[in-house]
Scaffold this motif. Sequence first.
Motif: not given
Length: 269
Positions: A67-71, A197-205, A43-48, A102-104
């Motif tokens: 966002f649809d194009s990214i999805c 660092w971008h902590f993507l699940r939490q939306g935290v930088e 999942m991490g590789k796909c998001v990256h 991953g989508k989140r």
Amino acid sequence: MGFKPKNHYSFSQISTFKSCREQYKLVYFEGIRKKSESIEAFMGKCVHATLEWLYQKENIAKPYLTFDSICTKYDDIWVGSWHKDIFIADVRMGSDNYYSIGKRCLSNYYHKYGPTFDEYVVGTELALDFRMDGKYHFRGVIDRLDRPKPGRYVIHDYKTGKHPLTVNSAKNNLQLVIYHLCVQEKFDDVKDITLTWHFLRQGVEVSIHHSADEMIKFKKKLKKQVDQIVDLTSDSGNFYPKESILCNWCYYWQECSAKTTGNPVRRAE
């Protein structure tokens, strides 16, 4: 009987050595590479890969991205990269759960930084290296490197895991310290480097700067850790297994001298 020391090191190597010396031996001395990977890693590789695509020149040039194009790109990468050797350690979860996580991650990133992505990108998945004192050779792959103005660089690292670093933990994280040193070595105009660092699940930088004195201390720490690995290579008996809960996510269960049965985790479907 010992092993021949490696001629270069990365954060992954040092981290593997600290978590399990036998896994280090299997990967870096015996050269055993597995096709297996955990669903979290997949999942991490796909998001990256999706974020790497996001910052390609043709996308940066667009006035905005939906966002649809990214999805759609994420879906293509997920389906195109899926393979039979993905496993799930958490019995409560299925592949659909991780797909949604991953989508989140991407949704959090898009709604924090989008819909335009016009940063001054030097490169994505940028492979760099540096030598320290002519003896220590380090390598790193930077998720994204920006240069918002002459002499100022921002190193970005994407994380899809459950637990974000605190600021104090980030200050002591060696991964981006290695990247910091790589950027200093590569570019002549460096005046300031930000580690983000971008902590993507939490939306935290989380962003930090290291002083020159701090970097001197980190260099000494890196040297010490590499010297420890090199010193132990003289005797293969130094590379023994370290059992922990992390064994459930290990790709080298069958080769491990501490295990007598197959890894009980299930394959993803």
